[in-house]
Design a protein around this motif. Sequence first.
Motif, PDB file in Angstrom:
ATOM      1  N   TRP A 111       0.826  -1.201   0.000  1.00  0.00           N
ATOM      2  CA  TRP A 111       0.000   0.000   0.000  1.00  0.00           C
ATOM      3  C   TRP A 111       0.865   1.258   0.000  1.00  0.00           C
ATOM      4  O   TRP A 111       1.764   1.398   0.823  1.00  0.00           O
ATOM      5  CB  TRP A 111      -0.921   0.013   1.219  1.00  0.00           C
ATOM      6  CG  TRP A 111      -2.016  -1.004   1.162  1.00  0.00           C
ATOM      7  CD1 TRP A 111      -2.091  -2.172   1.850  1.00  0.00           C
ATOM      8  CD2 TRP A 111      -3.201  -0.944   0.361  1.00  0.00           C
ATOM      9  NE1 TRP A 111      -3.245  -2.842   1.530  1.00  0.00           N
ATOM     10  CE2 TRP A 111      -3.953  -2.106   0.623  1.00  0.00           C
ATOM     11  CE3 TRP A 111      -3.708   0.003  -0.548  1.00  0.00           C
ATOM     12  CZ2 TRP A 111      -5.171  -2.373   0.003  1.00  0.00           C
ATOM     13  CZ3 TRP A 111      -4.919  -0.256  -1.159  1.00  0.00           C
ATOM     14  CH2 TRP A 111      -5.634  -1.427  -0.887  1.00  0.00           C
ATOM     15  N   HIS A 112       0.579   2.175  -0.913  1.00  0.00           N
ATOM     16  CA  HIS A 112       1.320   3.425  -1.007  1.00  0.00           C
ATOM     17  C   HIS A 112       0.559   4.407  -1.887  1.00  0.00           C
ATOM     18  O   HIS A 112      -0.404   4.047  -2.563  1.00  0.00           O
ATOM     19  CB  HIS A 112       2.712   3.180  -1.604  1.00  0.00           C
ATOM     20  CG  HIS A 112       2.674   2.869  -3.069  1.00  0.00           C
ATOM     21  ND1 HIS A 112       2.206   1.665  -3.558  1.00  0.00           N
ATOM     22  CD2 HIS A 112       3.001   3.618  -4.161  1.00  0.00           C
ATOM     23  CE1 HIS A 112       2.265   1.679  -4.881  1.00  0.00           C
ATOM     24  NE2 HIS A 112       2.738   2.850  -5.271  1.00  0.00           N
ATOM     25  N   SER A 113       1.014   5.644  -1.900  1.00  0.00           N
ATOM     26  CA  SER A 113       0.551   6.662  -2.842  1.00  0.00           C
ATOM     27  C   SER A 113       1.754   7.199  -3.594  1.00  0.00           C
ATOM     28  O   SER A 113       2.859   7.274  -3.043  1.00  0.00           O
ATOM     29  CB  SER A 113      -0.138   7.822  -2.118  1.00  0.00           C
ATOM     30  OG  SER A 113      -1.300   7.397  -1.459  1.00  0.00           O
ATOM     31  N   ASP A 114       1.551   7.558  -4.841  1.00  0.00           N
ATOM     32  CA  ASP A 114       2.606   8.214  -5.615  1.00  0.00           C
ATOM     33  C   ASP A 114       2.532   9.711  -5.318  1.00  0.00           C
ATOM     34  O   ASP A 114       2.032  10.498  -6.121  1.00  0.00           O
ATOM     35  CB  ASP A 114       2.422   7.935  -7.102  1.00  0.00           C
ATOM     36  CG  ASP A 114       2.564   6.456  -7.420  1.00  0.00           C
ATOM     37  OD1 ASP A 114       3.466   5.821  -6.853  1.00  0.00           O
ATOM     38  OD2 ASP A 114       1.770   5.935  -8.218  1.00  0.00           O
ATOM     39  N   ALA A 115       3.032  10.072  -4.136  1.00  0.00           N
ATOM     40  CA  ALA A 115       2.847  11.438  -3.634  1.00  0.00           C
ATOM     41  C   ALA A 115       4.171  12.118  -3.300  1.00  0.00           C
ATOM     42  O   ALA A 115       4.215  13.024  -2.472  1.00  0.00           O
ATOM     43  CB  ALA A 115       1.947  11.403  -2.397  1.00  0.00           C
ATOM     44  N   PRO A 161       1.452  18.293  -6.823  1.00  0.00           N
ATOM     45  CA  PRO A 161       0.286  18.036  -5.964  1.00  0.00           C
ATOM     46  C   PRO A 161      -0.785  17.157  -6.600  1.00  0.00           C
ATOM     47  O   PRO A 161      -1.531  16.475  -5.889  1.00  0.00           O
ATOM     48  CB  PRO A 161      -0.266  19.435  -5.677  1.00  0.00           C
ATOM     49  CG  PRO A 161       0.214  20.270  -6.819  1.00  0.00           C
ATOM     50  CD  PRO A 161       1.548  19.704  -7.223  1.00  0.00           C
ATOM     51  N   GLU A 162      -0.906  17.163  -7.929  1.00  0.00           N
ATOM     52  CA  GLU A 162      -1.935  16.359  -8.601  1.00  0.00           C
ATOM     53  C   GLU A 162      -1.328  15.695  -9.840  1.00  0.00           C
ATOM     54  O   GLU A 162      -1.636  16.053 -10.984  1.00  0.00           O
ATOM     55  CB  GLU A 162      -3.153  17.215  -8.978  1.00  0.00           C
ATOM     56  CG  GLU A 162      -3.909  17.731  -7.770  1.00  0.00           C
ATOM     57  CD  GLU A 162      -5.280  18.287  -8.133  1.00  0.00           C
ATOM     58  OE1 GLU A 162      -5.531  18.566  -9.327  1.00  0.00           O
ATOM     59  OE2 GLU A 162      -6.107  18.434  -7.212  1.00  0.00           O
ATOM     60  N   PRO A 163      -0.462  14.699  -9.622  1.00  0.00           N
ATOM     61  CA  PRO A 163       0.241  14.081 -10.757  1.00  0.00           C
ATOM     62  C   PRO A 163      -0.685  13.251 -11.635  1.00  0.00           C
ATOM     63  O   PRO A 163      -1.696  12.719 -11.179  1.00  0.00           O
ATOM     64  CB  PRO A 163       1.280  13.193 -10.072  1.00  0.00           C
ATOM     65  CG  PRO A 163       0.662  12.843  -8.755  1.00  0.00           C
ATOM     66  CD  PRO A 163      -0.098  14.073  -8.343  1.00  0.00           C
ATOM     67  N   VAL A 164      -0.304  13.165 -12.903  1.00  0.00           N
ATOM     68  CA  VAL A 164      -0.945  12.234 -13.832  1.00  0.00           C
ATOM     69  C   VAL A 164      -0.036  11.015 -13.938  1.00  0.00           C
ATOM     70  O   VAL A 164       1.123  11.130 -14.351  1.00  0.00           O
ATOM     71  CB  VAL A 164      -1.143  12.866 -15.225  1.00  0.00           C
ATOM     72  CG1 VAL A 164      -1.748  11.847 -16.188  1.00  0.00           C
ATOM     73  CG2 VAL A 164      -2.017  14.102 -15.123  1.00  0.00           C
ATOM     74  N   ILE A 165      -0.554   9.863 -13.518  1.00  0.00           N
ATOM     75  CA  ILE A 165       0.190   8.604 -13.578  1.00  0.00           C
ATOM     76  C   ILE A 165      -0.491   7.718 -14.610  1.00  0.00           C
ATOM     77  O   ILE A 165      -1.658   7.331 -14.432  1.00  0.00           O
ATOM     78  CB  ILE A 165       0.219   7.883 -12.209  1.00  0.00           C
ATOM     79  CG1 ILE A 165       0.665   8.829 -11.084  1.00  0.00           C
ATOM     80  CG2 ILE A 165       1.092   6.639 -12.280  1.00  0.00           C
ATOM     81  CD1 ILE A 165       2.101   9.254 -11.143  1.00  0.00           C
ATOM     82  N   ALA A 166       0.216   7.389 -15.689  1.00  0.00           N
ATOM     83  CA  ALA A 166      -0.328   6.534 -16.740  1.00  0.00           C
ATOM     84  C   ALA A 166       0.288   5.149 -16.605  1.00  0.00           C
ATOM     85  O   ALA A 166       1.493   4.974 -16.773  1.00  0.00           O
ATOM     86  CB  ALA A 166      -0.032   7.122 -18.112  1.00  0.00           C
ATOM     87  N   SER A 167      -0.533   4.161 -16.290  1.00  0.00           N
ATOM     88  CA  SER A 167      -0.071   2.819 -15.951  1.00  0.00           C
ATOM     89  C   SER A 167      -0.457   1.823 -17.041  1.00  0.00           C
ATOM     90  O   SER A 167      -1.644   1.532 -17.242  1.00  0.00           O
ATOM     91  CB  SER A 167      -0.682   2.400 -14.603  1.00  0.00           C
ATOM     92  OG  SER A 167      -0.373   1.073 -14.286  1.00  0.00           O
ATOM     93  N   THR A 227      -6.356  11.905  -6.824  1.00  0.00           N
ATOM     94  CA  THR A 227      -6.317  10.473  -6.516  1.00  0.00           C
ATOM     95  C   THR A 227      -5.218  10.122  -5.519  1.00  0.00           C
ATOM     96  O   THR A 227      -5.456   9.415  -4.528  1.00  0.00           O
ATOM     97  CB  THR A 227      -6.122   9.651  -7.807  1.00  0.00           C
ATOM     98  OG1 THR A 227      -7.131  10.001  -8.751  1.00  0.00           O
ATOM     99  CG2 THR A 227      -6.203   8.164  -7.514  1.00  0.00           C
ATOM    100  N   GLN A 228      -3.993  10.608  -5.753  1.00  0.00           N
ATOM    101  CA  GLN A 228      -2.876  10.240  -4.877  1.00  0.00           C
ATOM    102  C   GLN A 228      -3.024  10.862  -3.489  1.00  0.00           C
ATOM    103  O   GLN A 228      -2.531  10.301  -2.504  1.00  0.00           O
ATOM    104  CB  GLN A 228      -1.548  10.664  -5.511  1.00  0.00           C
ATOM    105  CG  GLN A 228      -1.314  10.101  -6.901  1.00  0.00           C
ATOM    106  CD  GLN A 228      -1.369   8.593  -6.952  1.00  0.00           C
ATOM    107  OE1 GLN A 228      -0.943   7.896  -6.035  1.00  0.00           O
ATOM    108  NE2 GLN A 228      -1.895   8.053  -8.050  1.00  0.00           N
ATOM    109  N   ARG A 229      -3.698  12.005  -3.402  1.00  0.00           N
ATOM    110  CA  ARG A 229      -3.883  12.653  -2.115  1.00  0.00           C
ATOM    111  C   ARG A 229      -4.889  11.898  -1.246  1.00  0.00           C
ATOM    112  O   ARG A 229      -4.742  11.828  -0.031  1.00  0.00           O
ATOM    113  CB  ARG A 229      -4.343  14.101  -2.324  1.00  0.00           C
ATOM    114  CG  ARG A 229      -4.395  14.922  -1.039  1.00  0.00           C
ATOM    115  CD  ARG A 229      -4.415  16.411  -1.333  1.00  0.00           C
ATOM    116  NE  ARG A 229      -5.620  16.863  -1.990  1.00  0.00           N
ATOM    117  CZ  ARG A 229      -5.679  17.328  -3.238  1.00  0.00           C
ATOM    118  NH1 ARG A 229      -4.576  17.398  -3.969  1.00  0.00           N
ATOM    119  NH2 ARG A 229      -6.815  17.733  -3.757  1.00  0.00           N
ATOM    120  N   HIS A 230      -5.900  11.320  -1.857  1.00  0.00           N
ATOM    121  CA  HIS A 230      -6.976  10.685  -1.096  1.00  0.00           C
ATOM    122  C   HIS A 230      -6.880   9.157  -1.013  1.00  0.00           C
ATOM    123  O   HIS A 230      -7.490   8.552  -0.135  1.00  0.00           O
ATOM    124  CB  HIS A 230      -8.332  11.059  -1.703  1.00  0.00           C
ATOM    125  CG  HIS A 230      -8.664  12.507  -1.584  1.00  0.00           C
ATOM    126  ND1 HIS A 230      -8.769  13.150  -0.367  1.00  0.00           N
ATOM    127  CD2 HIS A 230      -8.917  13.457  -2.527  1.00  0.00           C
ATOM    128  CE1 HIS A 230      -9.068  14.419  -0.558  1.00  0.00           C
ATOM    129  NE2 HIS A 230      -9.155  14.627  -1.858  1.00  0.00           N
TER     130      HIS A 230
END
Length: 198
Positions: free
Chosen positions: A114-118, A124-130, A167-170
């Motif tokens: 469990w983690h966040s990409d933060a 503050p609001e990254p776009v992560i394309a997986s 998303t990463q913040r919450h």
Amino acid sequence: MVLAPVPLSDAQLRFDPHWLGPQEADMLLASLQHRLPWEVHRIRLFGREVDSPRLSCWIGDPDARYRYSGTLFEPHPWPEALRPLRERLQSTLGVEFNSVLANLYRDGSDAMGWHSDAEPELGPEPVIASVSLGATRRFALKHRDDPSRKLTLQLPHGSLLVMSGATQRHYRHALPRTARLIGPRINLTFRRILATAR
């Protein structure tokens, strides 16, 4: 091929389970699995350094250095196989990605906790394309303040999941272990490292 919104409060998710065609996904999986300089990254967990339960490779532009779990990663240069994928993502999403973290899950015992990409480098609001290649794995999200707000997605071969906004913040996310006998999976998480945060 449409990036459809995934309903989840306090998050912004879009998903296409068939973003890459089967032949393109097969070729990319085979190329990356055998040609990337895979390594075991050391991570800090509960105050001590341990080997991460997967193989990884940090790739990017020369100045896309990334600090994760107490370690500063210098990027490997972009392999030729990833250049068209990077360009297609940038065109689709309107984001100039300068790096990608490649993770190789050799079997069901390899995982991501469990983690966040933060990290500050991501903003503050990254776009992560997986982008997922290989065996289908379960991807779980859980709200930081209300664990009852959660979501599970199956990420198949050739799929694209985009996490953006708050998303990463919450939310935290994970790729749990599985006892099922499954083959290898490669996950490519494209990111933009901010110059002001390096």
